[in-house]
Design a protein around this motif. Structure first.
Motif, PDB file in Angstrom:
ATOM      1  N   TYR A   1      74.986  40.473  64.656  1.00 38.69           N
ATOM      2  CA  TYR A   1      74.546  39.084  64.532  1.00 38.69           C
ATOM      3  C   TYR A   1      73.136  38.897  65.087  1.00 38.69           C
ATOM      4  CZ  TYR A   1      79.468  38.028  63.622  1.00 38.69           C
ATOM      5  OH  TYR A   1      80.736  38.000  63.094  1.00 38.69           O
TER       6      TYR A   1
ATOM      7  N   LEU B   1      82.509  35.241  65.234  1.00 34.39           N
ATOM      8  CA  LEU B   1      81.599  35.575  66.333  1.00 34.39           C
ATOM      9  C   LEU B   1      82.110  34.982  67.638  1.00 34.39           C
ATOM     10  CD1 LEU B   1      78.986  36.546  67.635  1.00 34.39           C
ATOM     11  CD2 LEU B   1      77.816  34.567  66.649  1.00 34.39           C
TER      12      LEU B   1
ATOM     13  N   THR C   1      78.484  43.314  68.949  1.00 32.76           N
ATOM     14  CA  THR C   1      78.220  41.950  68.473  1.00 32.76           C
ATOM     15  C   THR C   1      76.728  41.732  68.281  1.00 32.76           C
ATOM     16  OG1 THR C   1      80.183  41.126  69.618  1.00 32.76           O
ATOM     17  CG2 THR C   1      78.540  39.492  68.964  1.00 32.76           C
TER      18      THR C   1
END
Length: 445
Positions: free
Chosen positions: A27, A4, A23
């Motif tokens: 997440y 990440l 992203t």
């Protein structure tokens, strides 16, 4: 987490919003906030700015407080005000308290009048109180409303409220009358009045009660949220279970620091300054040094006994260490039990009697373990002295460790102050006096 962070670094280098959007889909906001904590404020700001305003507020809420304040200090006035307007009320107040006066003055004009008043109110409560961790984003109903109207109102308010699973019934003066769950409203007939469904025995706390007490209430009653009232029972906010968990972690961390004779740290260990670490630790260490001098004075008093039987010195660290360890165990158990509400100050006599038996059993077991060593090192007389001393020292250490948290609690002090080092120092002094006093009596010196 490393993957990440690499994606965020790539998005920072290329200022690539599509990468950042993917992203976000992969997440949780909490993970993104944790990864951003590894960036410097000047690096974190461009990344945060690439999010939409709603996502930006969510990510921002998961940043560490120090990074929130640093990043906010780099933001332009209108962007900071926009961010404030989208944050949850309690998180907005926490950030506001971390800003300096100039930044606060910059933020307030950009907020709506109602938001300004709410922010000033929430940020005014003392740190550590229920008022300081509560939010004003809660749903309210009137007891004469029909269920149909109540559900319609909740649909309108839901996007702006932290939770609607539990709603609060108030009167015309905003006094708390009862609570009703969303489940009960959904299952009820549309023509039923709210007063017929609400529970009037409401668990609540006042704004001045401690956040620890609020967390205890939520845990004890398995609540999603706990209403907070003022001195005239007007509803002013709620403490949600997630904020209560954060408060519980904060209290546990503070207790752990105190139990090691360290003052409360205002920042995380990796960010606190060397001077701050020194300042928080030195006072107790100096006090404990002076406490240890009593042990030295005791040894000096019995120097004739020691000179006549040097073998006694071999067992001194073993004995006083055992007393300190037993006392630290008992103190840790009682500090935690008092913190969680398992026991209170009225339970001392009952627990004292139990610890008397436990300490005696521990002392006898440890005495049996060292008796043969005593015979080998100094003969039967020394072995008897060591064994008898072990029983008394472990018993005294256990009882001191149990009693000290109760004593501090009765004196309105934090029981966590009954730390391992403090208990060990008391056990050291008593151990020296018991051991050499008993040796002088038995050996006739």
């Amino acid at each position: 987490m490393a993957q990440l962070q690499q994606k965020l670094e790539l998005a920072l280098v290329n200022l690539d919003k599509p990468t950042l959007r993917s992203t976000l889909d992969e997440y949780h906001f909490a993970d993104i906030g944790q990864a951003l904590a590894e960036f410097e404020p000047k690096e974190a700001l461009p990344l945060i700015s690439m999010f939409s305003l709603g996502d930006r507020a969510k990510v921002f809420s998961y940043l560490p407080p120090y990074l929130q304040a640093d990043v906010a200090g780099l933001m332009k006035r209108h962007k900071l005000a926009a961010l404030f307007s989208r944050m949850d009320a309690d998180e907005r107040a926490d950030l506001y308290n971390d800003l300096d006066e100039e930044q606060r003055a910059m933020v307030l004009p950009g907020l709506a009048q109602a938001e300004r008043e709410d922010l000033r109110k929430l940020s005014s409560y003392a740190e550590g109180t229920a008022g300081a961790i509560m939010t004003s984003d809660y749903a309210t109903l009137k007891e004469h409303w029909l269920v149909s109207r109540a559900l319609k109102q909740l649909r309108l308010e839901a996007p702006d409220k932290e939770t609607i699973y539990q709603t609060y019934v108030i009167d015309g003066q905003r006094r708390l009358r009862g609570t009703v769950s969303l489940r009960e409203l959904i299952l009820a007939s549309p023509d039923t009045q709210v007063r017929e469904l609400m529970r009037t025995e409401v668990v609540s706390v006042t704004v001045e009660e401690s956040q620890e007490q609020a967390a205890k209430q939520i845990r004890h009653y398995d609540l999603l949220a706990l209403p907070v009232v003022d001195e005239v029972q007007k509803l002013v906010g709620i403490v949600t279970y997630d904020d209560a968990m954060d408060a519980a972690v904060e209290e546990a961390t503070e207790d752990a620091q105190k139990s090691a004779s360290v003052g409360k740290l205002d920042e995380t260990v990796d960010r606190v300054s060397i001077w701050e670490l020194y300042r928080k630790r030195v006072m107790w260490l100096v006090l404990l040094v002076f406490g240890a001098m009593f042990s030295g004075a005791g040894i000096a008093h019995f120097e004739d006994t020691i000179a006549s039987h040097v073998a006694l010195v071999f067992f001194l660290p073993l004995l006083i260490g055992s007393g300190g360890n037993a006392g630290s165990q008992a103190a840790a158990l009682m500090v935690r039990a008092l913190a969680t509400g398992e026991v209170d100050k009225n339970d001392w006599s009952k627990l004292f009697a139990r610890e008397l038996l436990v300490g005696l059993a521990l002392g006898l077991t440890m005495a049996a373990a060292v008796y043969s060593v005593g015979v080998f090192r100094g003969g039967p007389d020394v072995a008897m002295i060591v064994s008898m001393s072990m029983i008394i020292i472990v018993l005294v250490g256990s009882l001191v460790g149990l009693s000290l948290p109760f004593l501090l609690n009765k004196m309105k002090m934090d029981p966590a102050t009954a730390s391992g080092p403090l208990v060990a120092t008391i056990a050291d002094v008593s151990g020296v006096l018991v051991y050499f006093g008993l040796a002088s009596m038995v050996l006739g010196l």
